[in-house]
Design a protein around this motif. Structure first.
Motif, mmCIF file in Angstrom:
data_model
loop_
_atom_site.group_PDB
_atom_site.id
_atom_site.type_symbol
_atom_site.label_atom_id
_atom_site.label_comp_id
_atom_site.label_asym_id
_atom_site.label_seq_id
_atom_site.Cartn_x
_atom_site.Cartn_y
_atom_site.Cartn_z
ATOM 1 N N PRO A 446 -10.547 5.998 5.791
ATOM 2 C CA PRO A 446 -9.895 4.891 6.499
ATOM 3 C C PRO A 446 -10.912 3.823 6.873
ATOM 4 O O PRO A 446 -12.053 4.133 7.224
ATOM 5 N N CYS A 447 -10.489 2.568 6.803
ATOM 6 C CA CYS A 447 -11.378 1.448 7.158
ATOM 7 C C CYS A 447 -11.076 0.887 8.545
ATOM 8 O O CYS A 447 -11.981 0.504 9.272
ATOM 9 N N GLY A 448 -9.790 0.799 8.864
ATOM 10 C CA GLY A 448 -9.420 0.187 10.132
ATOM 11 C C GLY A 448 -7.940 -0.124 10.159
ATOM 12 O O GLY A 448 -7.145 0.429 9.398
ATOM 13 N N ILE A 449 -7.570 -1.056 11.029
ATOM 14 C CA ILE A 449 -6.172 -1.432 11.228
ATOM 15 C C ILE A 449 -5.981 -2.883 10.815
ATOM 16 O O ILE A 449 -6.777 -3.746 11.190
ATOM 17 N N ASP A 450 -4.926 -3.167 10.031
ATOM 18 C CA ASP A 450 -4.699 -4.559 9.626
ATOM 19 C C ASP A 450 -3.952 -5.321 10.711
ATOM 20 O O ASP A 450 -3.685 -4.793 11.799
ATOM 21 N N ASP A 451 -3.615 -6.569 10.435
ATOM 22 C CA ASP A 451 -3.005 -7.422 11.453
ATOM 23 C C ASP A 451 -1.607 -6.973 11.849
ATOM 24 O O ASP A 451 -1.080 -7.395 12.881
ATOM 25 N N GLU A 452 -0.982 -6.141 11.046
ATOM 26 C CA GLU A 452 0.351 -5.618 11.360
ATOM 27 C C GLU A 452 0.287 -4.231 11.980
ATOM 28 O O GLU A 452 1.315 -3.576 12.168
ATOM 29 N N GLY A 453 -0.932 -3.780 12.287
ATOM 30 C CA GLY A 453 -1.099 -2.495 12.944
ATOM 31 C C GLY A 453 -1.067 -1.302 12.020
ATOM 32 O O GLY A 453 -0.975 -0.153 12.468
ATOM 33 N N ARG A 454 -1.170 -1.528 10.710
ATOM 34 C CA ARG A 454 -1.121 -0.436 9.735
ATOM 35 C C ARG A 454 -2.532 0.063 9.425
ATOM 36 O O ARG A 454 -3.487 -0.694 9.458
ATOM 37 N N PRO A 534 3.777 4.392 2.491
ATOM 38 C CA PRO A 534 2.858 3.387 1.941
ATOM 39 C C PRO A 534 3.506 2.008 1.967
ATOM 40 O O PRO A 534 4.575 1.800 1.388
ATOM 41 N N GLN A 535 2.866 1.086 2.638
ATOM 42 C CA GLN A 535 3.406 -0.265 2.772
ATOM 43 C C GLN A 535 2.868 -1.213 1.705
ATOM 44 O O GLN A 535 3.535 -2.188 1.350
ATOM 45 N N ALA A 536 1.688 -0.921 1.203
ATOM 46 C CA ALA A 536 1.095 -1.778 0.170
ATOM 47 C C ALA A 536 -0.040 -1.031 -0.512
ATOM 48 O O ALA A 536 -0.726 -0.208 0.106
ATOM 49 N N MET A 537 -0.228 -1.340 -1.801
ATOM 50 C CA MET A 537 -1.347 -0.781 -2.549
ATOM 51 C C MET A 537 -2.007 -1.922 -3.311
ATOM 52 O O MET A 537 -1.333 -2.654 -4.046
ATOM 53 N N MET A 561 8.232 1.323 -4.555
ATOM 54 C CA MET A 561 6.777 1.470 -4.508
ATOM 55 C C MET A 561 6.111 0.474 -5.432
ATOM 56 O O MET A 561 5.097 -0.138 -5.079
ATOM 57 N N ASN A 562 6.647 0.291 -6.629
ATOM 58 C CA ASN A 562 6.041 -0.645 -7.580
ATOM 59 C C ASN A 562 6.027 -2.073 -7.047
ATOM 60 O O ASN A 562 5.115 -2.845 -7.348
ATOM 61 N N LYS A 563 7.022 -2.427 -6.255
ATOM 62 C CA LYS A 563 7.071 -3.770 -5.684
ATOM 63 C C LYS A 563 5.974 -3.986 -4.640
ATOM 64 O O LYS A 563 5.653 -5.128 -4.305
ATOM 65 N N ARG A 564 5.417 -2.887 -4.150
ATOM 66 C CA ARG A 564 4.389 -2.992 -3.108
ATOM 67 C C ARG A 564 2.972 -2.929 -3.676
ATOM 68 O O ARG A 564 2.008 -2.861 -2.919
ATOM 69 N N ILE A 565 2.867 -2.900 -4.996
ATOM 70 C CA ILE A 565 1.562 -2.839 -5.642
ATOM 71 C C ILE A 565 1.102 -4.241 -6.022
ATOM 72 O O ILE A 565 1.851 -5.019 -6.609
ATOM 73 N N HIS A 566 -0.145 -4.559 -5.681
ATOM 74 C CA HIS A 566 -0.712 -5.877 -5.968
ATOM 75 C C HIS A 566 -2.015 -5.696 -6.751
ATOM 76 O O HIS A 566 -2.891 -4.940 -6.340
ATOM 77 N N PHE A 576 -8.316 -10.513 0.354
ATOM 78 C CA PHE A 576 -8.458 -10.804 1.776
ATOM 79 C C PHE A 576 -7.272 -11.595 2.332
ATOM 80 O O PHE A 576 -7.120 -11.702 3.551
ATOM 81 N N LYS A 577 -6.440 -12.137 1.458
ATOM 82 C CA LYS A 577 -5.212 -12.781 1.935
ATOM 83 C C LYS A 577 -4.179 -11.738 2.356
ATOM 84 O O LYS A 577 -3.244 -12.040 3.098
ATOM 85 N N LYS A 578 -4.368 -10.512 1.869
ATOM 86 C CA LYS A 578 -3.436 -9.429 2.187
ATOM 87 C C LYS A 578 -4.053 -8.409 3.153
ATOM 88 O O LYS A 578 -3.353 -7.832 3.977
ATOM 89 N N VAL A 579 -5.350 -8.183 3.006
ATOM 90 C CA VAL A 579 -6.072 -7.201 3.831
ATOM 91 C C VAL A 579 -7.178 -7.937 4.579
ATOM 92 O O VAL A 579 -8.031 -8.570 3.950
ATOM 93 N N PRO A 580 -7.191 -7.889 5.914
ATOM 94 C CA PRO A 580 -8.192 -8.648 6.672
ATOM 95 C C PRO A 580 -9.621 -8.296 6.256
ATOM 96 O O PRO A 580 -9.968 -7.122 6.098
ATOM 97 N N LYS A 581 -10.420 -9.315 6.101
ATOM 98 C CA LYS A 581 -11.818 -9.127 5.733
ATOM 99 C C LYS A 581 -12.558 -8.278 6.756
ATOM 100 O O LYS A 581 -13.468 -7.518 6.418
ATOM 101 N N ARG A 582 -12.129 -8.375 8.014
ATOM 102 C CA ARG A 582 -12.826 -7.673 9.092
ATOM 103 C C ARG A 582 -12.770 -6.156 8.950
ATOM 104 O O ARG A 582 -13.635 -5.448 9.491
ATOM 105 N N VAL A 583 -11.761 -5.606 8.237
ATOM 106 C CA VAL A 583 -11.649 -4.151 8.149
ATOM 107 C C VAL A 583 -12.372 -3.570 6.943
ATOM 108 O O VAL A 583 -12.618 -2.367 6.882
ATOM 109 N N MET A 584 -12.721 -4.416 5.977
ATOM 110 C CA MET A 584 -13.344 -3.907 4.756
ATOM 111 C C MET A 584 -14.851 -3.699 4.951
ATOM 112 O O MET A 584 -15.506 -4.457 5.671
ATOM 113 N N PRO A 585 -15.416 -2.668 4.300
ATOM 114 C CA PRO A 585 -16.869 -2.442 4.398
ATOM 115 C C PRO A 585 -17.645 -3.645 3.872
ATOM 116 O O PRO A 585 -17.152 -4.401 3.031
ATOM 117 N N LYS A 586 -18.857 -3.779 4.354
ATOM 118 C CA LYS A 586 -19.644 -4.944 3.950
ATOM 119 C C LYS A 586 -19.959 -4.933 2.459
ATOM 120 O O LYS A 586 -20.124 -5.988 1.846
#
Length: 649
Positions: A446-454, A534-537, A561-566, A576-586
């Motif tokens: 796990p990396c962290g929590i996104d802006d929607e709390g997931r 799973p909300q997004a992949m 599920m396929n509709k949630r794959i990007h 980073f438009k979908k997953v906040p940059k702040r939660v991803m490893p450097k």
């Protein structure tokens, strides 16, 4: 201090620490002196800050902030600010005073003689050693912060490699808890996390009393997500602790070989007393808020308190503490009432609100729903299992409290444990060297929590050598991780999960192991047997040859599920438009902790959970006892090897 290094009066780091500092803390020996000077110049320009720092302390703050000048400035500002804002912790600091001498004699907090296998400093904290009627918790934490002040100046290992804490709660009583009001906890949390350059890597709670869980969850609301992820509660299971903290490091009273507590503590106390003149001199440091450029900081700004506690009369202080204590007890009672007699973790308010609104969870009906599932399970002659309340509630939440869907999913969950032994049997990490090797690759965490709390997870495909590691071991570990989160992570179960898949290291050797039959099993087990949502992949850096395999996976997925794959390719800005940059490893262009830190922390949690995997070996189904038609592998997964109708356009 130390010898002159690049004109700095600092200690020279041993090679292992220096290498770690360069690699993980962004320390550049060629730039270090300039960074120290930049901080020193900045401090001189802050008219509100009273106090000076030597080179060693500045370097240690830089290391604690991974050599980010801006983060170092913020932390130093808070460091001096709390010294004035919280006189109960930072004024009258003298280890030779009667109260402090009594606290030191308690041996409540001290470093252990040897670091762990990762080179981290290990500390033992024994909560509740003081008589709460004689020694206030304020004074205990005053002593704690005094110790931290010495550690950040003298212990390079704790600063560079970080620290591991063993927290013995065996002596904690409600008399101690009553003094730890929400405002008190918030102050401690702000001081520890925002004012000191310490890097706690793991906190291990042992000998926890019956009331600990509810209090722990409340205290966690004040902690940052990164800190919460590094906590492990072992209860009275010392074997579980030993998987996180090697037994040999501990005092003899805890089954270790480090010697008796009295000797370890006396050595530490001697160092503290030798450092005592520094505390007396430090009484002059702090801030003058009238001179702060811009808006002065208030207690409300810092701790979310109403008004300034420093200006309250003694009577007012007692009343405020009483109000906070009663509020605290009301929260405890509300959380206890909320879970009733169920042995489950109380949800924090935001998750509970979401569960009510989105998952149809009704606290008034929850216990009866759990009981309904438990009674149904008992009537299923073919199911061999006795899940606890927490597992049942996780399935109910994953099925939005539909009893029929929960029954179907539970049936499939236990069915696949028997039908797919390659994924769900022989999961003891102490006995399976290949499985242990896969876990220690650190490929899924796990990396962290996104802006929607997931909850956001990172999966790094291809870390293993396909000529040595079988894909089945990797998939087995994936399902072990899912079991862990189902039992331990309410955020994942309630809010759902977001998975980032890095495919850049995948090779043809990996792809050839993903037979259609294996992919089908993974798909059925994941979608039909587990209560995950799973909300997004997000797929990144996918090699060209993986596209065919990816389409194969999609052919077995449900349309939702396929509709949630990007698919983002190598475009991380798109990710980073979908997953906040702040939660991803450097290492992935993010602002979060390093890949190594996140992986190591999670690996320790899986090791600590091993007893659950061992006990779970007994669960499964006996198809001969199933009412009606027995299920076969062909019913569940289709005829193995026969995919004549599959097209990959």
């Amino acid at each position: 201090m130390g010898k002159k290094i690049d004109d700095l009066d600092i200690r020279e780091l041993p090679p292992d620490l220096m290498e770690h500092a360069i690699k993980n803390l962004n320390e550049d020996p060629k730039r270090r002196a300039a960074d120290v000077q930049a901080i020193r110049d900045w401090l001189k320009k802050q008219p509100h800050i009273k106090g000076s720092l030597d080179d060693q302390t500045i370097v240690n703050f830089l290391r604690g902030c991974k050599f980010s000048l801006e983060r170092t400035k913020e932390k130093l500002d808070m460091y001096f600010t709390v010294k004035t804002a919280l006189p109960e912790f930072f004024h009258g600091r003298d280890f030779k005073s009667k109260t402090m001498q009594e606290i030191l004699d308690l041996a409540f907090f001290f470093p252990l003689p040897e670091p762990d296998e990762q080179g981290r400093r290990v500390f033992l904290l024994r909560g509740g050693m003081n008589d709460p009627n004689k020694i206030k918790m304020e004074d205990v934490f005053k002593a704690n912060f005094m110790m931290m002040d010495m550690i950040i100046r003298k212990d390079d290992r704790a600063i560079v490699k970080g620290s591991v804490y063993v927290m013995d709660m065996g002596s904690l009583s409600m008399g101690h808890v009553s003094q730890m009001t929400p405002s008190f906890v918030k102050k401690v949390s702000v001081c520890s996390e925002e004012g000191f350059p310490v890097r706690p890597q793991s906190q291990n709670f042992i000998n926890t009393p019956s009331f600990f869980t509810m209090i722990y969850n409340i205290f966690n609301t004040f902690a940052k997500e990164k800190i919460r992820q590094r906590n492990a509660v072992h209860g009275h299971n010392m074997e579980s602790l030993y998987k996180n903290v090697p037994q040999r490091l501990l005092p003899s009273e805890y089954g270790g070989t480090a010697g008796p507590i009295e000797k370890i503590n006396s050595d530490f106390v001697r160092e503290l007393l030798e450092f005592n003149d520094w505390y007396l001199e430090d009484a002059k440091s702090g801030v003058d808020e009238k001179k702060r450029p811009g808006k002065p900081k208030t207690s409300q700004d810092l701790f979310g308190l109403e008004g300034s506690f420093r200006q309250l009369t003694v009577l007012r202080r007692k009343r405020v503490r009483l109000v906070h204590f009663l509020s605290f007890i009301r929260v405890l009672k509300a959380m206890a009432d909320d879970v009733g007699n169920l042995k489950i973790r109380p949800l924090p308010p935001d998750l509970l609100e979401y569960a009510k609104k989105k998952l149809h969870e009704d606290p008034k009906r929850r216990a009866s729903d759990v009981q309904a599932i438990r009674e149904w399970l008992k009537k299923q002659a073919h199911i061999n299992a006795d899940p606890d309340d927490q597992l049942i509630i996780s399935f109910l939440r994953g099925c939005k409290f539909s009893l029929e869907k929960t029954k179907e999913k539970f049936d499939m969950y236990y069915t696949m444990k028997t039908m797919v032994p390659e994924f769900f049997k022989n999961r003891d990490l102490t006995k399976d060297a290949a499985l242990k090797e896969v876990l220690e690759l650190g490929y899924f965490y796990p990396c962290g929590i996104d802006d929607e709390g997931r909850r956001v997870y990172l999966f790094i495909g291809g870390k293993d050598d396909p000529s040595k590691n079988c894909v089945v071991h990797m998939l087995k570990m994936n399902f072990m991780v899912m079991d862990y989160f189902m039992m331990n992570d309410d955020v994942s179960v309630v809010k759902g999960v977001v998975i980032v898949n890095d495919m850049s290291a995948m090779k043809m050797g990996h792809a050839t192991q993903f037979l259609p039959s294996i992919i089908k099993k993974v798909s059925v087990c994941s979608e039909e047997g587990l209560p995950f949502r799973p909300q997004a992949m997000h797929m990144i850096k996918m090699p060209t040859f993986m596209e065919t395999l990816f389409k194969l996976f999609q052919s077995f997925n449900k349309e939702k599920m396929n509709k949630r794959i990007h698919v983002h390719g190598k475009d991380l800005e798109s990710l980073f438009k979908k997953v906040p940059k702040r939660v991803m490893p450097k290492e992935f262009g993010g602002d979060g902790p390093s890949d190594v830190e996140l992986a190591e922390d999670f690996i320790s949690k899986i090791y600590a959970f091993n007893d659950w995997y061992v006990a779970d070996e007994k669960s499964g189904v006996d198809e001969k006892k199933r009412v009606g038609k027995s299920r076969t592998k062909e019913d569940l997964f289709g005829m193995e090897g026969s995919f004549r109708q599959l097209t990959l356009d």
